[in-house]
Scaffold this motif. Structure first.
Motif, PDB file in Angstrom:
ATOM      1  N   ASP A  11       0.835  -1.199   0.000  1.00  0.00           N
ATOM      2  CA  ASP A  11       0.000   0.000   0.000  1.00  0.00           C
ATOM      3  C   ASP A  11       0.873   1.254   0.000  1.00  0.00           C
ATOM      4  O   ASP A  11       0.577   2.225  -0.698  1.00  0.00           O
ATOM      5  CB  ASP A  11      -0.921   0.033   1.223  1.00  0.00           C
ATOM      6  CG  ASP A  11      -1.970  -1.055   1.215  1.00  0.00           C
ATOM      7  OD1 ASP A  11      -2.307  -1.571   0.127  1.00  0.00           O
ATOM      8  OD2 ASP A  11      -2.456  -1.398   2.309  1.00  0.00           O
ATOM      9  N   ASP A  14       2.557   1.760  -3.396  1.00  0.00           N
ATOM     10  CA  ASP A  14       1.535   2.220  -4.347  1.00  0.00           C
ATOM     11  C   ASP A  14       1.216   3.695  -4.130  1.00  0.00           C
ATOM     12  O   ASP A  14       1.022   4.438  -5.094  1.00  0.00           O
ATOM     13  CB  ASP A  14       0.273   1.370  -4.240  1.00  0.00           C
ATOM     14  CG  ASP A  14       0.460  -0.045  -4.769  1.00  0.00           C
ATOM     15  OD1 ASP A  14       1.453  -0.299  -5.491  1.00  0.00           O
ATOM     16  OD2 ASP A  14      -0.383  -0.904  -4.453  1.00  0.00           O
ATOM     17  N   SER A  15       1.173   4.129  -2.871  1.00  0.00           N
ATOM     18  CA  SER A  15       0.883   5.544  -2.603  1.00  0.00           C
ATOM     19  C   SER A  15       2.022   6.442  -3.087  1.00  0.00           C
ATOM     20  O   SER A  15       1.782   7.538  -3.588  1.00  0.00           O
ATOM     21  CB  SER A  15       0.583   5.776  -1.122  1.00  0.00           C
ATOM     22  OG  SER A  15       1.731   5.652  -0.335  1.00  0.00           O
ATOM     23  N   LYS A  17       3.968   5.769  -5.656  1.00  0.00           N
ATOM     24  CA  LYS A  17       3.855   5.790  -7.115  1.00  0.00           C
ATOM     25  C   LYS A  17       2.709   6.694  -7.563  1.00  0.00           C
ATOM     26  O   LYS A  17       2.842   7.419  -8.540  1.00  0.00           O
ATOM     27  CB  LYS A  17       3.703   4.368  -7.650  1.00  0.00           C
ATOM     28  CG  LYS A  17       4.982   3.572  -7.479  1.00  0.00           C
ATOM     29  CD  LYS A  17       4.999   2.154  -7.958  1.00  0.00           C
ATOM     30  CE  LYS A  17       3.799   1.554  -8.505  1.00  0.00           C
ATOM     31  NZ  LYS A  17       3.909   0.139  -8.876  1.00  0.00           N
ATOM     32  N   GLN A  18       1.594   6.684  -6.832  1.00  0.00           N
ATOM     33  CA  GLN A  18       0.471   7.564  -7.164  1.00  0.00           C
ATOM     34  C   GLN A  18       0.858   9.031  -6.991  1.00  0.00           C
ATOM     35  O   GLN A  18       0.298   9.899  -7.662  1.00  0.00           O
ATOM     36  CB  GLN A  18      -0.736   7.232  -6.293  1.00  0.00           C
ATOM     37  CG  GLN A  18      -1.381   5.920  -6.653  1.00  0.00           C
ATOM     38  CD  GLN A  18      -2.450   5.499  -5.659  1.00  0.00           C
ATOM     39  OE1 GLN A  18      -2.719   6.187  -4.676  1.00  0.00           O
ATOM     40  NE2 GLN A  18      -3.050   4.352  -5.912  1.00  0.00           N
ATOM     41  N   ALA A  19       1.824   9.286  -6.111  1.00  0.00           N
ATOM     42  CA  ALA A  19       2.299  10.657  -5.903  1.00  0.00           C
ATOM     43  C   ALA A  19       3.345  11.058  -6.931  1.00  0.00           C
ATOM     44  O   ALA A  19       3.847  12.181  -6.904  1.00  0.00           O
ATOM     45  CB  ALA A  19       2.858  10.808  -4.488  1.00  0.00           C
ATOM     46  N   GLY A  20       3.703  10.151  -7.841  1.00  0.00           N
ATOM     47  CA  GLY A  20       4.632  10.489  -8.914  1.00  0.00           C
ATOM     48  C   GLY A  20       6.045  10.005  -8.719  1.00  0.00           C
ATOM     49  O   GLY A  20       6.951  10.426  -9.439  1.00  0.00           O
ATOM     50  N   THR A  61       7.460  14.093 -11.120  1.00  0.00           N
ATOM     51  CA  THR A  61       6.662  15.313 -11.235  1.00  0.00           C
ATOM     52  C   THR A  61       7.506  16.566 -11.078  1.00  0.00           C
ATOM     53  O   THR A  61       6.960  17.668 -11.017  1.00  0.00           O
ATOM     54  CB  THR A  61       5.542  15.341 -10.178  1.00  0.00           C
ATOM     55  OG1 THR A  61       6.112  15.496  -8.884  1.00  0.00           O
ATOM     56  CG2 THR A  61       4.692  14.090 -10.236  1.00  0.00           C
ATOM     57  N   ASN A  65       4.512  17.291  -6.888  1.00  0.00           N
ATOM     58  CA  ASN A  65       3.734  16.496  -5.941  1.00  0.00           C
ATOM     59  C   ASN A  65       4.474  16.263  -4.629  1.00  0.00           C
ATOM     60  O   ASN A  65       4.195  15.295  -3.925  1.00  0.00           O
ATOM     61  CB  ASN A  65       3.357  15.146  -6.548  1.00  0.00           C
ATOM     62  CG  ASN A  65       2.215  15.256  -7.524  1.00  0.00           C
ATOM     63  OD1 ASN A  65       1.516  16.261  -7.577  1.00  0.00           O
ATOM     64  ND2 ASN A  65       2.019  14.215  -8.305  1.00  0.00           N
ATOM     65  N   LYS A  68       2.267  15.531  -1.730  1.00  0.00           N
ATOM     66  CA  LYS A  68       1.666  14.194  -1.748  1.00  0.00           C
ATOM     67  C   LYS A  68       2.671  13.144  -1.281  1.00  0.00           C
ATOM     68  O   LYS A  68       2.310  12.201  -0.584  1.00  0.00           O
ATOM     69  CB  LYS A  68       1.154  13.844  -3.142  1.00  0.00           C
ATOM     70  CG  LYS A  68      -0.098  14.573  -3.545  1.00  0.00           C
ATOM     71  CD  LYS A  68      -0.568  14.107  -4.898  1.00  0.00           C
ATOM     72  CE  LYS A  68      -1.812  14.854  -5.320  1.00  0.00           C
ATOM     73  NZ  LYS A  68      -2.294  14.422  -6.636  1.00  0.00           N
ATOM     74  N   ALA A  72       2.256  10.847   2.015  1.00  0.00           N
ATOM     75  CA  ALA A  72       2.303   9.383   2.017  1.00  0.00           C
ATOM     76  C   ALA A  72       3.242   8.883   3.103  1.00  0.00           C
ATOM     77  O   ALA A  72       2.920   7.945   3.837  1.00  0.00           O
ATOM     78  CB  ALA A  72       2.750   8.859   0.653  1.00  0.00           C
TER      79      ALA A  72
END
Length: 93
Positions: A11, A14-15, A17-20, A61, A65, A68, A72
């Motif tokens: 998790d 993944d967070s 990676k979602q933040a860039g 990014t 980010n 973010k 995380a």
């Protein structure tokens, strides 16, 4: 280091990676984190010293980010000192 949190390292990654954040040799990182109970400590160690294993992190990014990414790390109960070091390492990369 976040021993009370029930979230998994998967998790957490993944967070990021979602933040860039791009993770080089993510498979190796995941395998190593899966082997240990204290994955936060292992992550901190690999984030700082994983280069010889091909484990690297890059902010795709260009800093857009950063909040973010910091969020995380905070959500998964990493200490302030690690959050700052990790964010700084992304800037240097």
């Amino acid at each position: 280091m976040g021993s009370l949190s029930k979230e998994s390292f998967s998790d957490f990654l993944d967070s990021l990676k979602q933040a860039g954040v791009a993770i080089s040799n993510e498979r190796e990182l995941r395998e190593r984190l899966a082997e240990v109970q204290r994955w936060r400590f292992a992550f901190a160690t690999l984030a700082a010293n994983g280069g010889p294993l091909g484990i690297r992190f890059e902010d795709r990014t260009a800093g857009a980010n950063q909040d973010k990414i910091f969020s995380a790390l905070s959500q998964f109960e990493f200490p302030e000192s690690l959050r700052v070091r990790f964010a700084d390492s992304l800037k240097a990369a």
